[in-house]
Design a protein around this motif. Structure first.
Motif, short mmCIF file in Angstrom:
data_model
loop_
_atom_site.label_atom_id
_atom_site.label_comp_id
_atom_site.label_asym_id
_atom_site.label_seq_id
_atom_site.Cartn_x
_atom_site.Cartn_y
_atom_site.Cartn_z
N ALA A 256 17.30 0.16 14.46
CA ALA A 256 18.72 0.41 14.70
C ALA A 256 19.47 0.59 13.38
CB ALA A 256 19.32 -0.73 15.51
N ILE A 257 19.14 -0.22 12.39
CA ILE A 257 19.77 -0.10 11.07
C ILE A 257 19.45 1.26 10.45
CG2 ILE A 257 19.78 -0.99 8.71
CD1 ILE A 257 19.27 -3.77 9.89
N TYR A 258 18.17 1.65 10.56
CA TYR A 258 17.74 2.93 9.97
C TYR A 258 18.45 4.10 10.64
CZ TYR A 258 14.76 6.93 8.92
OH TYR A 258 14.31 8.16 8.55
N LEU A 259 18.49 4.09 11.97
CA LEU A 259 19.12 5.19 12.70
C LEU A 259 20.63 5.24 12.43
CD1 LEU A 259 17.23 4.89 16.11
CD2 LEU A 259 16.91 6.62 14.31
N ALA A 260 21.25 4.06 12.32
CA ALA A 260 22.68 4.03 12.04
C ALA A 260 22.98 4.58 10.65
CB ALA A 260 23.21 2.60 12.17
N SER A 261 22.13 4.25 9.68
CA SER A 261 22.33 4.76 8.32
C SER A 261 22.14 6.27 8.26
CB SER A 261 21.39 4.05 7.34
OG SER A 261 20.04 4.37 7.64
N ARG A 262 21.16 6.77 9.02
CA ARG A 262 20.94 8.22 9.05
C ARG A 262 22.13 8.93 9.69
NH1 ARG A 262 15.75 10.27 8.39
NH2 ARG A 262 16.88 12.28 8.58
N ALA A 263 22.67 8.32 10.74
CA ALA A 263 23.83 8.90 11.41
C ALA A 263 25.04 8.95 10.48
CB ALA A 263 24.15 8.12 12.68
N ASN A 264 25.22 7.88 9.70
CA ASN A 264 26.33 7.84 8.74
C ASN A 264 26.18 8.91 7.66
OD1 ASN A 264 27.63 5.72 10.06
ND2 ASN A 264 26.58 4.15 8.85
N GLU A 265 24.94 9.09 7.21
CA GLU A 265 24.68 10.10 6.17
C GLU A 265 24.95 11.51 6.71
OE1 GLU A 265 20.70 9.53 4.91
OE2 GLU A 265 21.09 7.62 3.89
#
Length: 230
Positions: free
Chosen positions: A218-227
């Motif tokens: 979830a952290i990884y996907l959220a960071s990718r979405a923010n980028e």
């Protein structure tokens, strides 16, 4: 460097007091399920990771697989990959032996304190980390061993409803890691995945592993979405 070690040792004392409380509770409960006091103290000195130790003891107490306890403890400590990476500048210039000692002595409390003090003053470095780490590992090892020595002569505390100490210790540690509502999503995902896995019949230790991996995803996907949005 000696001055920095002393400053770090003194600065960590309030946090060390808190660690001693749940270390003592952990030692009592560990002794109640058959761990000798010296084994608990040795575990504290060699592992030096309260959450992993609590999971391992709970797993042994429920006669669960040892491998499950190992995996659960490893999953809980995946955060140390990032923590150690953040120390690269602080540990730069130390010998390999001193780096390994410093990394072993690094826990949530003294890492957070070191980084906070370094943000105020760039002069804060490896000496502060080592000094605070020495205090933390000493307090943790001693409090767990003392708790185990006392727990070995006490009656079975489960009869008095005191088995909640493990849960209380986890809540205390989780509260210390909480950094605000921005972290709510991975926490909720991890909790939901763990509950779902255990409800489907998976051993608790494996449920923790599943929850940790889902939370990290979830952290990884959220960071990718923010980028992607910037």
């Amino acid at each position: 460097m000696t001055h920095g070690i002393k400053v770090g040792a003194l600065a960590i004392l309030p946090l060390a007091l808190g660690a001693a409380v749940y270390g003592f509770a952990f030692g009592i409960l560990a002794a109640q399920v058959g761990f000798p006091w010296w084994g608990v103290g040795l575990m504290g000195a060699l592992v030096h990771a309260g959450s992993s130790q609590i999971v391992a003891v709970e797993q042994f107490a429920s006669t669960g697989p040892v491998l499950g306890a190992v995996f659960a403890g490893a999953a809980l400590n995946l955060r140390y990959v990032g923590i150690v990476a953040s120390l690269s500048e602080i540990l730069d210039g130390l010998s390999l032996r001193k780096k390994l000692v410093a990394i072993h002595m690094t826990g949530d409390e003294n890492w957070a304190l070191t980084m906070a003090e370094r943000a105020k003053s760039p002069d804060v470095g490896a000496a502060f980390l080592l000094g605070s780490g020495m205090v933390m590992i000493s307090v943790w090892t001693t409090s767990t061993a003392v708790g185990a020595a006392i727990g070995a002569v006490l009656p079975n505390l489960e009869r008095f409803g005191l088995g909640f100490a493990f849960t209380a210790a986890f809540i205390a540690m989780a509260r210390g890691l909480w950094r605000g509502q921005s972290q709510a999503l991975p926490w909720l995902v991890a909790a939901g995945a763990t509950i779902a896995a255990v409800s489907l019949g998976a051993p608790k230790a494996y449920g923790i592993v599943v929850g940790a991996l889902c939370g990290l995803s979830a952290i990884y996907l959220a960071s990718r979405a923010n980028e992607a949005s910037t």
